[in-house]
Scaffold this active site. Structure first.
Site, short mmCIF file in Angstrom:
data_model
loop_
_atom_site.label_atom_id
_atom_site.label_comp_id
_atom_site.label_asym_id
_atom_site.label_seq_id
_atom_site.Cartn_x
_atom_site.Cartn_y
_atom_site.Cartn_z
N LEU A 11 -6.01 0.61 -34.69
CA LEU A 11 -4.95 -0.37 -34.43
C LEU A 11 -4.68 -0.56 -32.94
O LEU A 11 -4.72 0.40 -32.17
CB LEU A 11 -3.66 0.07 -35.13
CG LEU A 11 -3.77 0.26 -36.65
CD1 LEU A 11 -2.42 0.68 -37.22
CD2 LEU A 11 -4.27 -1.00 -37.33
N GLY A 24 -2.38 -6.01 -30.93
CA GLY A 24 -2.51 -7.23 -31.75
C GLY A 24 -2.07 -6.96 -33.18
O GLY A 24 -1.30 -7.73 -33.77
N HIS A 25 -2.55 -5.84 -33.75
CA HIS A 25 -2.13 -5.49 -35.12
C HIS A 25 -0.62 -5.27 -35.15
O HIS A 25 0.05 -5.68 -36.10
CB HIS A 25 -2.79 -4.18 -35.57
CG HIS A 25 -4.27 -4.26 -35.74
ND1 HIS A 25 -5.16 -3.57 -34.94
CD2 HIS A 25 -5.03 -4.94 -36.63
CE1 HIS A 25 -6.39 -3.82 -35.34
NE2 HIS A 25 -6.35 -4.64 -36.35
N GLU A 40 -5.20 -15.18 -35.36
CA GLU A 40 -6.06 -16.34 -35.13
C GLU A 40 -7.33 -16.00 -34.36
O GLU A 40 -8.16 -16.85 -34.15
CB GLU A 40 -5.27 -17.44 -34.41
CG GLU A 40 -4.26 -18.12 -35.30
CD GLU A 40 -3.53 -19.28 -34.65
OE1 GLU A 40 -3.49 -19.32 -33.39
OE2 GLU A 40 -2.99 -20.12 -35.38
N ASP A 94 -9.64 -14.24 -35.49
CA ASP A 94 -10.63 -14.50 -36.54
C ASP A 94 -10.23 -15.81 -37.23
O ASP A 94 -9.83 -15.82 -38.39
CB ASP A 94 -10.65 -13.34 -37.54
CG ASP A 94 -11.11 -12.05 -36.87
OD1 ASP A 94 -12.28 -11.96 -36.53
OD2 ASP A 94 -10.26 -11.16 -36.67
O1 PAF Z 1 -9.70 -8.96 -39.90
C1 PAF Z 1 -9.95 -7.82 -40.35
O2 PAF Z 1 -9.62 -6.79 -39.77
C2 PAF Z 1 -10.72 -7.72 -41.66
O3 PAF Z 1 -11.67 -8.72 -41.77
C3 PAF Z 1 -9.82 -7.69 -42.90
C4 PAF Z 1 -9.06 -9.00 -43.07
C5 PAF Z 1 -8.84 -6.53 -42.79
C6 PAF Z 1 -10.66 -7.47 -44.16
O4 PAF Z 1 -11.38 -6.27 -44.11
#
Ligand code: PAF
Length: 297
Positions: free
Chosen positions: A48, A51-52, A165, A167
Site C-alpha cells: 500500500l 494512493g491506496h 484512475e 488504471d
Molecule cells: O488495481 C489493482 O490493484 C488490481 O487490479 C485489483 C483491482 C485490486 C484487482 O486485483
C-alpha cells in the site's frame, strides 16, 4: 459462532481485524447490511502507498463501514516473473491501515479459498474497451481482473467500491462488469495520486532505484507535453514527439503511447471537438512496467 462473538468484541474495542475467509467476512458484514449500513470497499494487491490510502480515506468519509482486500491476484498477471516479483508486505500494510483507522476490516484470502480448486479466470467480452492498450499488451489481464473483482464483490457485497484512475481502462472495464453482472455496487473513480514531482504512485515504484525514480518522471512529462500540445498539434505529431522523447531515454522501453476518447478507449489519430480525450502511456524501466494517463481536454 465463537468467531462472530470474537469479531463483535474486537469491533467494540475498535481494533483492526484481518479475516481470511468469506464465511468470517459474511458473519461480520451481515449485521451491518441488516442495519442498512453503507459498506465501502477498496480492493488492493497490497504494498500500500498513499494512493491506496486516499481511496481508503474517501471510502471512510462516504461509508459506514470499510473493507480493504489485500490479495495479489495470480490470474491477472500474464508474466510469471512480474507476479513473482510483485511486492508483498502484508505486515506493513496492516500497520499502515490500522494507523489510518482502526475500524477498517481487512480481507486477505488465499487464492485457493477465494477461487476454489481452479485458480483460473473467467472469459468476459468487454468489446472494444478491453481490446487496446492494456488489453492488447497484456492478453487475459482484464479477464483476470474482472474475475477477481467479481469474486471479491460476491464476498463483500459493497455499496460503493473505490478505484484509482491510474488504471483508467481497468476502471472502465469494472464499470462495465457491474452492468454485465447487474450488480448494485457503485464504482467510484478517484483521481490519480502523484508524488510532489508528478510521478503517479504505484506499488511497482517500490522496486525502482533512486536514479530510476528520477528517470521515471519522463512518463508524467510526456503526458504534460501532450496536454500542452493537444490544442494546437495533430495527434500524430504528439505521438512522434513522445516517441522522440523516449528515443532520447535509452533506459526506457516504450510499450505504447496512445490517445483515445474517454468513451470508447479506442486509440485514434483524429480529434472530434465534441469528445473528451486521454493520453495513455506504458513503458518499462529496469524490468519494471509503469503506466500513467492524463485527461487532455
Ligand atoms: O488495481 C489493482 O490493484 C488490481 O487490479 C485489483 C483491482 C485490486 C484487482 O486485483
Amino acid at each position: 459462532m465463537q468467531i462472530a462473538v470474537n469479531i463483535l468484541i474486537l469491533l467494540d474495542f475498535r481494533a483492526m481485524i484481518t479475516l481470511h475467509t468469506k464465511e468470517d467476512l459474511r458473519t461480520l458484514l451481515e449485521p451491518q447490511k441488516q442495519n442498512q449500513k453503507r459498506i465501502g470497499f477498496v480492493p488492493t494487491m497490497g504494498a500500500l502507498h498513499q494512493g491506496h490510502l486516499t481511496l481508503v480515506s474517501r471510502a471512510l468519509e462516504e461509508c459506514d463501514f470499510v473493507v480493504v482486500s489485500i490479495f495479489v491476484n495470480p490470474t491477472q498477471f500474464n508474466n510469471p516473473e512480474d507476479l513473482a516479483k510483485y511486492p508483498r508486505h502484508l505486515d506493513n500494510d496492516l500497520k499502515t491501515l490500522s494507523s489510518l483507522n482502526s475500524s477498517i476490516l481487512v480481507f486477505a484470502p488465499s487464492a485457493e479459498h477465494l477461487y476454489g480448486a481452479q485458480v483460473s479466470a473467467r472469459r468476459y467480452d468487454f468489446g472494444a474497451l478491453g481490446q487496446h492498450m492494456e488489453g492488447r499488451h497484456r492478453p487475459g489481464h482484464f479477464d483476470g481482473v474482472a474475475t477477481v473483482v467479481s469474486l471479491l464483490f460476491d464476498a463483500v457485497t459493497p455499496d460503493r467500491a473505490y478505484f484509482g484512475e491510474k488504471d483508467y481502462q481497468q476502471l472502465r472495464i469494472l464499470e462495465t462488469l457491474v452492468q454485465i453482472e447487474q450488480r448494485e455496487t457503485v464504482i467510484v473513480p478517484c483521481a490519480i495520486a502523484r508524488n510532489s514531482e508528478g510521478l503517479a504512485l504505484s506499488s511497482r515504484n517500490q522496486r525502482l532505484s533512486d536514479t530510476e525514480l528520477q528517470q521515471a518522471l519522463l512518463l508524467p512529462r510526456v503526458l504534460n507535453d501532450a496536454f500542452v500540445s493537444f490544442g494546437k498539434n495533430s495527434i500524430l505529431a504528439i505521438k512522434n514527439q513522445v516517441k522522440a522523447a523516449f528515443d532520447q531515454a535509452p533506459e526506457f522501453d516504450l510499450e505504447y503511447f496512445e490517445i483515445a476518447d474517454v468513451d470508447s478507449l479506442v486509440p485514434t489519430l483524429t480529434k472530434d471537438p465534441k469528445k473528451k480525450y486521454r493520453a495513455f502511456v506504458a513503458a518499462h524501466i529496469g524490468g519494471i512496467r509503469l503506466i500513467d494517463n492524463l485527461e487532455l481536454n
